[in-house]
Write a protein that holds these residues in place. Structure first.
Motif, short mmCIF file in Angstrom:
data_model
loop_
_atom_site.label_atom_id
_atom_site.label_comp_id
_atom_site.label_asym_id
_atom_site.label_seq_id
_atom_site.Cartn_x
_atom_site.Cartn_y
_atom_site.Cartn_z
N CYS A 26 -10.72 82.63 -51.26
CA CYS A 26 -9.56 81.79 -51.66
C CYS A 26 -8.92 81.17 -50.58
N TYR A 27 -9.74 80.59 -49.57
CA TYR A 27 -9.39 79.94 -48.49
C TYR A 27 -9.68 78.38 -48.86
N ILE A 28 -8.71 77.36 -48.58
CA ILE A 28 -9.13 76.11 -48.87
C ILE A 28 -10.06 75.49 -47.86
N ALA A 43 -3.06 76.99 -52.19
CA ALA A 43 -4.59 77.54 -52.53
C ALA A 43 -5.00 77.90 -53.98
N GLY A 50 -7.58 76.57 -42.12
CA GLY A 50 -7.80 78.25 -41.64
C GLY A 50 -6.57 78.75 -42.19
N ASP A 51 -6.10 79.76 -41.76
CA ASP A 51 -4.80 80.50 -42.04
C ASP A 51 -3.61 79.91 -41.31
N ALA A 52 -2.59 79.12 -42.15
CA ALA A 52 -1.64 78.50 -41.58
C ALA A 52 -0.60 79.38 -40.90
N GLY A 53 -0.48 80.62 -41.45
CA GLY A 53 0.34 81.28 -40.67
C GLY A 53 0.06 81.93 -39.28
N MET A 84 0.30 75.45 -47.63
CA MET A 84 -0.66 75.68 -48.36
C MET A 84 -0.82 75.94 -49.73
N ARG A 119 -0.42 87.34 -49.42
CA ARG A 119 -1.44 87.38 -50.45
C ARG A 119 -2.27 88.59 -50.14
N1 URA Z 1 -3.64 80.39 -47.08
C1 URA Z 1 -3.78 79.78 -46.05
O1 URA Z 1 -3.05 80.08 -44.82
N2 URA Z 1 -4.98 78.89 -45.78
C2 URA Z 1 -5.72 78.86 -46.89
O2 URA Z 1 -6.83 78.12 -46.82
C3 URA Z 1 -5.37 79.58 -47.96
C4 URA Z 1 -4.22 80.31 -48.20
#
Ligand code: URA
Ligand code: PRP
Length: 209
Positions: A192-194, A135, A199-202, A133, A104
């Motif tokens: 645009c985070y949930i 989102a 958080g950031d899954a990656g 995720m 993204r």
């Molecule tokens: N990607 C993520 O890893 N977390 C989110 O909340 C949104 C996009």
């Protein structure tokens, strides 16, 4: 219209609570993603057709059931989707694997494609797209568009957390794709985070933050 399944199984919900917790470290996070994916795979493959086979147990002959030759393909969206892959392959070792690389853009939040390698016979396969995720839905919509060019038999989308916005976008763009998730969260934030999300899954899978 897409069917949206939210898994409310207590084991999944319990593991999800630990996964979301900010105190959960990388190793445990990775293990939990895998465990949740394995439980989700169990449910998401519930409609695989069975055939009768004649076998002999050490005690007696019997008619048993085996999966009726349906070929599957798993397609994780890089990077975070790879966290779900090993668990899926543990459950279905004969599945083939494709990869779609999308990230993204930090400003536009739109997906940018950087890699795409799918099994040559994907047109004979039922595809499970994997990404923890959902989102805005942009990455899932683009990944599925790419896969559809190769005309698979069917596509299902498996994620761990889905935002209502992402579900709406994905179901509108691909009404033939069923969605499976462990939770439908409240909304997206300004980046645009949930929310509440995880958080950031990656970054949490690979320890890159
Ligand atoms: N990607 C993520 O890893 N977390 C989110 O909340 C949104 C996009
Ligand atoms: C995350 C996530 C999805 C995407 C979801 O990946 O794993 O692929 O964002 O967001 P969307 O629904 O708004 O498109 P990211 O782009 O952060 O890449 P990464 O997996 O490499 O960290």
């Amino acid at each position: 219209m897409s069917k949206v399944t939210v898994f409310d199984h207590p084991l999944i919900q319990h593991k999800l609570a630990i996964l979301r917790d900010e105190r959960t470290g990388t190793k445990e996070f990775r293990e939990l993603i895998s465990e949740i994916a394995m439980l989700m795979c169990f449910e998401a493959t519930r409609d695989l057709p069975l055939k009768s086979v004649e076998i002999k147990t050490p005690m007696a002959p019997m008619t048993a059931k085996k999966i009726a030759g349906r070929k599957l393909a798993f397609v994780p969206i890089l990077r975070a989707g790879c966290g779900m892959l090993d668990a899926m392959l543990t459950m279905v070792p004969s599945a083939k694997v494709g990869h779609i690389g999308l990230y993204r853009d930090e400003v536009t939040h739109k997906p940018v494609e950087y890699y795409n390698k799918l099994p040559g016979d994907i047109n004979e396969r039922d595809v499970f797209v994997l990404d923890p995720m959902l989102a805005t839905g942009g990455s899932a919509v683009d990944a599925i568009e790419i896969i559809k060019r190769s005309k698979p038999r069917s596509i299902k989308f498996l994620c761990i957390i889905a935002a209502p916005e992402g579900i709406e976008v994905l179901t509108k763009a691909h009404p033939d794709v069923d969605i499976f998730c462990a939770a439908k969260d409240e909304c997206l934030n300004e980046n645009c985070y949930i929310l509440p999300g995880l958080g950031d899954a990656g970054d949490r899978i690979y320890g890159t933050k």
